[in-house]
Design a protein around this motif. Structure first.
Motif, PDB file in Angstrom:
ATOM      1  N   PRO A 141       0.823  -1.211   0.000  1.00  0.00           N
ATOM      2  CA  PRO A 141       0.000   0.000   0.000  1.00  0.00           C
ATOM      3  C   PRO A 141       0.853   1.255   0.000  1.00  0.00           C
ATOM      4  O   PRO A 141       1.871   1.340   0.691  1.00  0.00           O
ATOM      5  CB  PRO A 141      -0.813  -0.131   1.302  1.00  0.00           C
ATOM      6  CG  PRO A 141      -0.009  -1.047   2.170  1.00  0.00           C
ATOM      7  CD  PRO A 141       0.659  -1.999   1.247  1.00  0.00           C
ATOM      8  N   ALA A 142       0.446   2.223  -0.806  1.00  0.00           N
ATOM      9  CA  ALA A 142       1.129   3.520  -0.867  1.00  0.00           C
ATOM     10  C   ALA A 142       0.079   4.578  -1.175  1.00  0.00           C
ATOM     11  O   ALA A 142      -0.810   4.363  -2.002  1.00  0.00           O
ATOM     12  CB  ALA A 142       2.221   3.519  -1.935  1.00  0.00           C
ATOM     13  N   SER A 143       0.189   5.699  -0.497  1.00  0.00           N
ATOM     14  CA  SER A 143      -0.786   6.770  -0.703  1.00  0.00           C
ATOM     15  C   SER A 143      -0.648   7.357  -2.100  1.00  0.00           C
ATOM     16  O   SER A 143       0.367   7.169  -2.777  1.00  0.00           O
ATOM     17  CB  SER A 143      -0.585   7.867   0.344  1.00  0.00           C
ATOM     18  OG  SER A 143       0.650   8.530   0.133  1.00  0.00           O
ATOM     19  N   ARG A 144      -1.675   8.061  -2.537  1.00  0.00           N
ATOM     20  CA  ARG A 144      -1.618   8.707  -3.850  1.00  0.00           C
ATOM     21  C   ARG A 144      -0.477   9.726  -3.905  1.00  0.00           C
ATOM     22  O   ARG A 144       0.176   9.877  -4.946  1.00  0.00           O
ATOM     23  CB  ARG A 144      -2.960   9.395  -4.128  1.00  0.00           C
ATOM     24  CG  ARG A 144      -3.053  10.077  -5.492  1.00  0.00           C
ATOM     25  CD  ARG A 144      -2.871   9.077  -6.620  1.00  0.00           C
ATOM     26  NE  ARG A 144      -3.890   8.049  -6.597  1.00  0.00           N
ATOM     27  CZ  ARG A 144      -5.069   8.151  -7.187  1.00  0.00           C
ATOM     28  NH1 ARG A 144      -5.370   9.241  -7.865  1.00  0.00           N
ATOM     29  NH2 ARG A 144      -5.927   7.156  -7.131  1.00  0.00           N
ATOM     30  N   THR A 145      -0.223  10.401  -2.794  1.00  0.00           N
ATOM     31  CA  THR A 145       0.881  11.370  -2.756  1.00  0.00           C
ATOM     32  C   THR A 145       2.215  10.677  -2.998  1.00  0.00           C
ATOM     33  O   THR A 145       3.050  11.149  -3.790  1.00  0.00           O
ATOM     34  CB  THR A 145       0.906  12.098  -1.403  1.00  0.00           C
ATOM     35  OG1 THR A 145      -0.331  12.789  -1.213  1.00  0.00           O
ATOM     36  CG2 THR A 145       2.060  13.091  -1.350  1.00  0.00           C
ATOM     37  N   THR A 148       2.495   9.521  -6.632  1.00  0.00           N
ATOM     38  CA  THR A 148       2.792  10.645  -7.537  1.00  0.00           C
ATOM     39  C   THR A 148       4.244  11.073  -7.396  1.00  0.00           C
ATOM     40  O   THR A 148       4.951  11.310  -8.392  1.00  0.00           O
ATOM     41  CB  THR A 148       1.861  11.827  -7.233  1.00  0.00           C
ATOM     42  OG1 THR A 148       0.501  11.409  -7.359  1.00  0.00           O
ATOM     43  CG2 THR A 148       2.133  12.982  -8.180  1.00  0.00           C
ATOM     44  N   PHE A 149       4.701  11.170  -6.158  1.00  0.00           N
ATOM     45  CA  PHE A 149       6.097  11.520  -5.894  1.00  0.00           C
ATOM     46  C   PHE A 149       7.028  10.511  -6.553  1.00  0.00           C
ATOM     47  O   PHE A 149       8.013  10.880  -7.217  1.00  0.00           O
ATOM     48  CB  PHE A 149       6.336  11.559  -4.387  1.00  0.00           C
ATOM     49  CG  PHE A 149       7.776  11.733  -3.992  1.00  0.00           C
ATOM     50  CD1 PHE A 149       8.364  12.990  -3.967  1.00  0.00           C
ATOM     51  CD2 PHE A 149       8.551  10.631  -3.633  1.00  0.00           C
ATOM     52  CE1 PHE A 149       9.690  13.148  -3.605  1.00  0.00           C
ATOM     53  CE2 PHE A 149       9.877  10.779  -3.272  1.00  0.00           C
ATOM     54  CZ  PHE A 149      10.449  12.044  -3.256  1.00  0.00           C
ATOM     55  N   ALA A 150       6.718   9.217  -6.397  1.00  0.00           N
ATOM     56  CA  ALA A 150       7.569   8.170  -6.970  1.00  0.00           C
ATOM     57  C   ALA A 150       7.561   8.228  -8.494  1.00  0.00           C
ATOM     58  O   ALA A 150       8.599   8.003  -9.132  1.00  0.00           O
ATOM     59  CB  ALA A 150       7.111   6.801  -6.485  1.00  0.00           C
ATOM     60  N   ALA A 151       6.402   8.532  -9.092  1.00  0.00           N
ATOM     61  CA  ALA A 151       6.320   8.609 -10.554  1.00  0.00           C
ATOM     62  C   ALA A 151       7.197   9.736 -11.084  1.00  0.00           C
ATOM     63  O   ALA A 151       7.930   9.563 -12.076  1.00  0.00           O
ATOM     64  CB  ALA A 151       4.867   8.812 -10.982  1.00  0.00           C
ATOM     65  N   VAL A 152       7.148  10.901 -10.430  1.00  0.00           N
ATOM     66  CA  VAL A 152       7.981  12.032 -10.855  1.00  0.00           C
ATOM     67  C   VAL A 152       9.460  11.693 -10.682  1.00  0.00           C
ATOM     68  O   VAL A 152      10.299  11.956 -11.563  1.00  0.00           O
ATOM     69  CB  VAL A 152       7.611  13.297 -10.059  1.00  0.00           C
ATOM     70  CG1 VAL A 152       8.579  14.433 -10.378  1.00  0.00           C
ATOM     71  CG2 VAL A 152       6.178  13.723 -10.377  1.00  0.00           C
ATOM     72  N   GLN A 153       9.788  11.078  -9.540  1.00  0.00           N
ATOM     73  CA  GLN A 153      11.169  10.691  -9.288  1.00  0.00           C
ATOM     74  C   GLN A 153      11.664   9.695 -10.332  1.00  0.00           C
ATOM     75  O   GLN A 153      12.796   9.788 -10.810  1.00  0.00           O
ATOM     76  CB  GLN A 153      11.285  10.078  -7.887  1.00  0.00           C
ATOM     77  CG  GLN A 153      11.164  11.068  -6.752  1.00  0.00           C
ATOM     78  CD  GLN A 153      12.380  11.960  -6.667  1.00  0.00           C
ATOM     79  OE1 GLN A 153      13.519  11.497  -6.699  1.00  0.00           O
ATOM     80  NE2 GLN A 153      12.159  13.257  -6.575  1.00  0.00           N
TER      81      GLN A 153
END
Length: 387
Positions: A141-145, A148-153
């Motif tokens: 489980p991972a929050s949407r925040t 999103t942070f991981a996708a940008v990274q």
């Protein structure tokens, strides 16, 4: 390579016009390489060729895709850690080799096909049989925040990988190795945040430390001057943010932030032009005093005589080695390791300055320094109240 590109373009053209014939069956079939990455029994050790399937057909390792491919690992990796993903299989082999009773089996573990285990090891340490129906996607489980942070990274790191690949032919081996190591540390941090092991702020902390170390090692001064103070600033913000989420800033948190702040001051002083080395050492001395006070809380002095003897012996040896060059300073295991790495970093600085220049001194000094600070900042927690 030109011939392979030509063959591939021919395959793409024939596929597009729907005229696949003998050429595809004998030579090229890039889409079938995905079979190689499936865990289905019928696809194991098949289709090694990425583009050319000629060799697979010659040696009998070709398998046309039929049933849908199920991807993953038969041993359930259950991790986003890219370093562990590459090392896990060797760790398993090492354990089997260690436990094997027969000397020949200890060697055969490394030479036999995947999945082979010595009989005595398989009997003592059995593994459940692989069941394709039980294969599931690792999806902690991972929050949407965080997602999103991981996708940008990931996009930024992918750009970094492409940059290294583009310039690797013209860069020195050192430059390629340093930037590759920085990317490796960043990808590790990205996997850790997706698993909930660290926070996004700690990802930024690790990345800033990697950029600072790379900048200093390779002489990219703008990176060094920007990210060296920024690294410790992020560490301070992280400590403050964690404290605010756990009931407010306590004396423990204040001491930790004071130690990190003193380290930040020392970093800046050592960066400034001019002779601020002594002032920088004084700042780090203050930081160490804060750390000593922090680690001393709720503990008796010198609870382990062996640790005291080891620490004093190391210190005495370092003083003896440096003397000729001087003209005229309840813990988790990870925190203790951080303190030890901190001592190593300080020792490397002293050796480099007072004894002899070390090759790639910035790389070893800064990498050990940041590793120590990150280990301490992440793992240091106040002792639970006595009952």
């Amino acid at each position: 390579m030109a011939l392979i590109d030509l063959l591939y373009q021919f395959w793409v053209h024939t596929e597009q016009v729907g005229k696949l014939g003998w050429f595809d069956r004998v030579f090229c079939s890039p889409s079938n390489h995905r079979v190689h990455h499936a865990v289905n029994d019928e696809y194991l050790d098949k289709n090694y060729g990425g583009v050319l399937v000629l060799w697979d057909r010659l040696f009998g390792s070709f398998r046309q895709e039929g049933t849908p491919c199920i991807y993953g690992t038969r041993g359930a990796l259950n991790s986003w850690d890219p370093l562990w993903a590459n090392a896990e299989v060797y760790w398993a082999l090492l354990k089997d080799s260690w436990h094997a009773g027969n000397a020949v089996d200890k060697l055969r573990v490394w030479l036999m096909p995947p999945g082979w285990r010595p009989a005595d090891v398989a009997r003592r340490f059995p593994k459940p049989a692989f069941d394709l129906k039980q294969v599931s996607t690792f999806d902690p489980p991972a929050s949407r925040t965080v997602q999103t942070f991981a996708a940008v990274q990931f996009l930024l790191l992918l750009a970094g990988v492409l940059t290294v690949l583009w310039f690797a032919a013209t860069w020195s081996a050192l430059s390629t190795a340093v930037w590759s190591a920085a990317l490796g540390a960043s990808f590790w941090a990205l996997g850790a945040v997706l698993q909930g092991r660290i926070s996004p702020l700690e990802v930024l902390l690790i990345e800033a430390a990697a950029l600072s170390t790379a900048g200093s090692t390779l002489g990219v001064q703008p990176l060094y001057f920007l990210f060296k103070p920024l690294t410790m600033l992020i560490a301070i913000v992280y400590a403050a943010f964690r404290a605010s989420r756990t009931g407010g800033i306590t004396r423990f948190d204040a001491l930790l932030m004071a130690a990190l702040t003193a380290s930040l001051v020392g970093d800046v002083l050592l960066m400034l032009p001019g002779n601020y080395f002594i002032a920088g050492l004084a700042a780090f001395l203050v930081g160490h005093l804060f750390y000593i006070t922090l680690f001393r809380q709720g503990q008796v002095w010198f609870p382990s005589r062996l640790a005291v003897v080891g620490t004093l012996s190391f210190g005495a040896a370092m003083v003896a080695w440096l003397w000729a060059g001087l003209n005229g300073p309840v813990l988790k295991m990870a925190v203790a390791l951080g303190a030890g790495v901190f001592m190593l970093s300080d020792s490397l600085i002293a050796i480099n300055r007072f004894v002899q220049p070390l090759p790639l001194a910035s790389l070893w000094v800064l990498s050990s320094y940041y590793l120590a600070q990150i280990l301490i900042a992440h793992n240091a927690r106040p002792a639970p109240p006595a009952r």
